[in-house]
Design a protein around this motif. Sequence first.
Motif, mmCIF file in Angstrom:
data_model
loop_
_atom_site.group_PDB
_atom_site.id
_atom_site.type_symbol
_atom_site.label_atom_id
_atom_site.label_comp_id
_atom_site.label_asym_id
_atom_site.label_seq_id
_atom_site.Cartn_x
_atom_site.Cartn_y
_atom_site.Cartn_z
ATOM 1 N N SER A 57 0.826 -1.210 0.000
ATOM 2 C CA SER A 57 0.000 0.000 0.000
ATOM 3 C C SER A 57 0.856 1.254 0.000
ATOM 4 O O SER A 57 1.799 1.384 0.788
ATOM 5 C CB SER A 57 -0.921 -0.005 1.225
ATOM 6 O OG SER A 57 -1.555 1.237 1.369
ATOM 7 N N ASP A 58 0.522 2.226 -0.876
ATOM 8 C CA ASP A 58 1.232 3.496 -0.888
ATOM 9 C C ASP A 58 0.835 4.361 0.301
ATOM 10 O O ASP A 58 1.626 5.154 0.802
ATOM 11 C CB ASP A 58 0.958 4.253 -2.181
ATOM 12 C CG ASP A 58 1.631 3.586 -3.372
ATOM 13 O OD1 ASP A 58 2.624 2.869 -3.157
ATOM 14 O OD2 ASP A 58 1.151 3.789 -4.512
ATOM 15 N N ASP A 59 -0.432 4.218 0.749
ATOM 16 C CA ASP A 59 -0.913 5.049 1.844
ATOM 17 C C ASP A 59 -0.415 4.558 3.204
ATOM 18 O O ASP A 59 -0.083 5.363 4.074
ATOM 19 C CB ASP A 59 -2.442 5.088 1.843
ATOM 20 C CG ASP A 59 -2.994 5.763 0.597
ATOM 21 O OD1 ASP A 59 -2.296 6.668 0.079
ATOM 22 O OD2 ASP A 59 -4.087 5.386 0.153
ATOM 23 N N TYR A 60 -0.373 3.252 3.386
ATOM 24 C CA TYR A 60 0.027 2.683 4.669
ATOM 25 C C TYR A 60 1.062 1.573 4.456
ATOM 26 O O TYR A 60 0.792 0.394 4.671
ATOM 27 C CB TYR A 60 -1.189 2.139 5.430
ATOM 28 C CG TYR A 60 -2.214 3.186 5.765
ATOM 29 C CD1 TYR A 60 -1.992 4.080 6.812
ATOM 30 C CD2 TYR A 60 -3.395 3.289 5.036
ATOM 31 C CE1 TYR A 60 -2.928 5.055 7.114
ATOM 32 C CE2 TYR A 60 -4.333 4.257 5.336
ATOM 33 C CZ TYR A 60 -4.094 5.138 6.378
ATOM 34 O OH TYR A 60 -5.027 6.101 6.673
ATOM 35 N N PRO A 61 2.291 1.925 4.056
ATOM 36 C CA PRO A 61 3.308 0.882 3.810
ATOM 37 C C PRO A 61 3.748 0.174 5.083
ATOM 38 O O PRO A 61 4.280 -0.945 5.024
ATOM 39 C CB PRO A 61 4.469 1.685 3.199
ATOM 40 C CG PRO A 61 4.270 3.086 3.672
ATOM 41 C CD PRO A 61 2.781 3.273 3.758
ATOM 42 N N GLY A 107 12.803 10.090 -2.888
ATOM 43 C CA GLY A 107 11.990 8.911 -2.652
ATOM 44 C C GLY A 107 11.954 8.473 -1.203
ATOM 45 O O GLY A 107 11.473 7.379 -0.904
ATOM 46 N N ARG A 137 13.084 4.036 2.533
ATOM 47 C CA ARG A 137 12.948 4.126 1.089
ATOM 48 C C ARG A 137 13.006 2.718 0.531
ATOM 49 O O ARG A 137 13.994 2.008 0.717
ATOM 50 C CB ARG A 137 14.059 4.980 0.464
ATOM 51 C CG ARG A 137 13.904 5.154 -1.053
ATOM 52 C CD ARG A 137 14.987 6.055 -1.617
ATOM 53 N NE ARG A 137 16.316 5.451 -1.469
ATOM 54 C CZ ARG A 137 17.458 6.115 -1.704
ATOM 55 N NH1 ARG A 137 17.420 7.397 -2.062
ATOM 56 N NH2 ARG A 137 18.609 5.515 -1.549
ATOM 57 N N ALA A 161 4.697 11.814 2.514
ATOM 58 C CA ALA A 161 4.824 11.528 1.089
ATOM 59 C C ALA A 161 6.306 11.457 0.725
ATOM 60 O O ALA A 161 7.149 12.051 1.397
ATOM 61 C CB ALA A 161 4.136 12.626 0.280
ATOM 62 N N PRO A 162 6.655 10.725 -0.332
ATOM 63 C CA PRO A 162 8.064 10.636 -0.717
ATOM 64 C C PRO A 162 8.620 12.002 -1.094
ATOM 65 O O PRO A 162 7.944 12.813 -1.732
ATOM 66 C CB PRO A 162 8.033 9.697 -1.924
ATOM 67 C CG PRO A 162 6.744 8.954 -1.817
ATOM 68 C CD PRO A 162 5.780 9.906 -1.186
ATOM 69 N N ARG A 194 10.658 8.469 2.640
ATOM 70 C CA ARG A 194 9.453 8.756 3.415
ATOM 71 C C ARG A 194 9.800 8.666 4.898
ATOM 72 O O ARG A 194 10.650 7.877 5.309
ATOM 73 C CB ARG A 194 8.339 7.766 3.066
ATOM 74 C CG ARG A 194 8.088 7.658 1.574
ATOM 75 C CD ARG A 194 6.949 6.716 1.259
ATOM 76 N NE ARG A 194 5.655 7.301 1.607
ATOM 77 C CZ ARG A 194 4.484 6.735 1.309
ATOM 78 N NH1 ARG A 194 4.459 5.564 0.655
ATOM 79 N NH2 ARG A 194 3.353 7.323 1.628
#
Length: 629
Positions: free
Chosen positions: A129-133, A147, A173, A142-143, A149
């Motif tokens: 998930s991009d929202d909750y990695p 890149g 990252r 956000a990155p 976070r």
Amino acid sequence: MWIAASLIAPIALGVLGCHGSDDGARASGSEPRSASVKPASPAPPPEGLRADLRLDAPGAWLGALRSSVGAGRFAALVPRDLSDLVDRLCGPVPDAVASRLRGRLEAVWLDRPASPGWACATGLEAEASDDYPLGVGVPVSAPDAAGVRRVLPASGATGGVTAAPAAPPVAFRGGVVVVASDVRALDASLSYLLARAAEAASPGSPGSVAPQLTVTWPEAVVGPSVRAPLAEAVRQAAGRARASISAERARHSRAPIVDPARLVDALDDAAQRALAFVPDLAGARLHVAPDASGWRVWGSVHVTPGSPLAARVLAAPESASLGVDALPGDVAAALLWPANAPATGDDADASDRVEALRRLAGSRLSQADAVVIERALASVRQASRGPMTLALGGDSRGAWLALGDAQTTAAPSRDALKAATRTDFAASVVEAIFGCDAAARGGWVAAPASRRGPTGASPGAASDPAADATSPPATLALCKGATSPALSLGATEAGTSWTLALLRGASQPPGGAPPAPTLGTPAPGGLGALPDVARVVPDLPRPALALVAVAPSRLVPALALAVPGLSAKLGRAARYYQDAAPTLVTLARDARGDLRFDARVMAGGLSRFLEVVELVALATPHPSDSAGP
């Protein structure tokens, strides 16, 4: 951290300081230098870098360490797993991150005025998930342009009435996460650690990399800048020792045999002269890994080419025959080193030692006694031609302190040695240190057969034999009477080796002192016969500048017997005795003049060392123990 780095330098400098110049010494035993002591990384190291750490297969490495330490009180010092290690080393790890750590660990220690601290990087098992990695409920930024976070404050967190909640110093990252002790340390080391740990983003199977710890100290830590703090530490220690000596002297009317204040002065001077070589050091690297016999600790200290220390290293004698196979099985500690063969009639070395003794003893050493002692020392020096051994050991019968030569054509003169032990100065030393009346007469007496070498004679051999290669093993009494443990001097010649040993019994006569050891001649039951030792000996660096062997569980009882009064202070720790499980440390050099070291800690050696430390700590009184409420 300069304290850790300085552990290597004094050993190397001390050994080199014992060797005279030898222009014919050859530079051998070389190995490829590890691309300088600077860690390879596409990103520049952060400002204030003091140590760079890499741990491959941390789970297996920590498991081996836990097994070696055992289940005693020191077990809690070993981290449980990778997340626990990162938590202890670099600061609190959020729970959502701790469960996702994988693979190799990279870490740096920064020592900057504005932001000292640690930062760690390792593999991260993130969600798709991009929202909750890192899972639902773990907010991340956000990155950025690179890149990267960052973990944000948890939802609902509060930092007080006026302060906003602080974000944890965690950034990631891709498959790499960096955890730091504070945000400044994170910012300073982020790009460097991400570059270092990039190859560990997909670590593969846990067993694909051998467990190994690698620590690199740059020149700023092991180099010119550390001379001043080391010198100041030595000066402060010497000052404390002088103050303690002055207070102790005020409580006694009789002056000691050797002035301890002068001894402190001599040690202070020797330490400062050795520290003059420290600016020639240019970084160090250390490796620690478990192996079949226990643990291996090895590495190198880079020496600036063309420097005074490099010249001393390249000129120092080395030997391919420094081995533990010639050490007796009851050895507690030993130092082996090559010897510069003396020129015929060269007594300068003995004269220097007598002059040093005269400075320490003052008027207590008469001119007549000095001449006799110098003659005995010259005899020992002239017989010192091959690899030398200084060793301490013993068993339930007593302790011994021995000096031996493995390759010689003649042994020290027993007549000269006996004459030295019968001087007034020697008698005063025996009485002051060992608490017994010195023997005024009597000659060499044939030694017991249990420790005889190939040239040993049968019981009943005549006393005072001539000092030649066929002389039987013999002892010379140093104490008279039966009111204290026996003290004697033992002399043994076996083949091309000779041994002189100070022997102290564990009890009063008729038990007497223990039999004299034989150094330099391999024998059944020696230290080299232990399977773990025999397994690693072929892999030790050859030729070598020096070799040290220590059996921790035997060191305490041997010291307690050798030093009067220490046994009572150590209590049950002095009676603690087990099989050897020794540690072997070899010092060598490469063709460029860099110093190399290789230490082997045999199976069980680490846990026994920790047990001995615990026993000594429990048996040694602490000032607070007698303090009132």
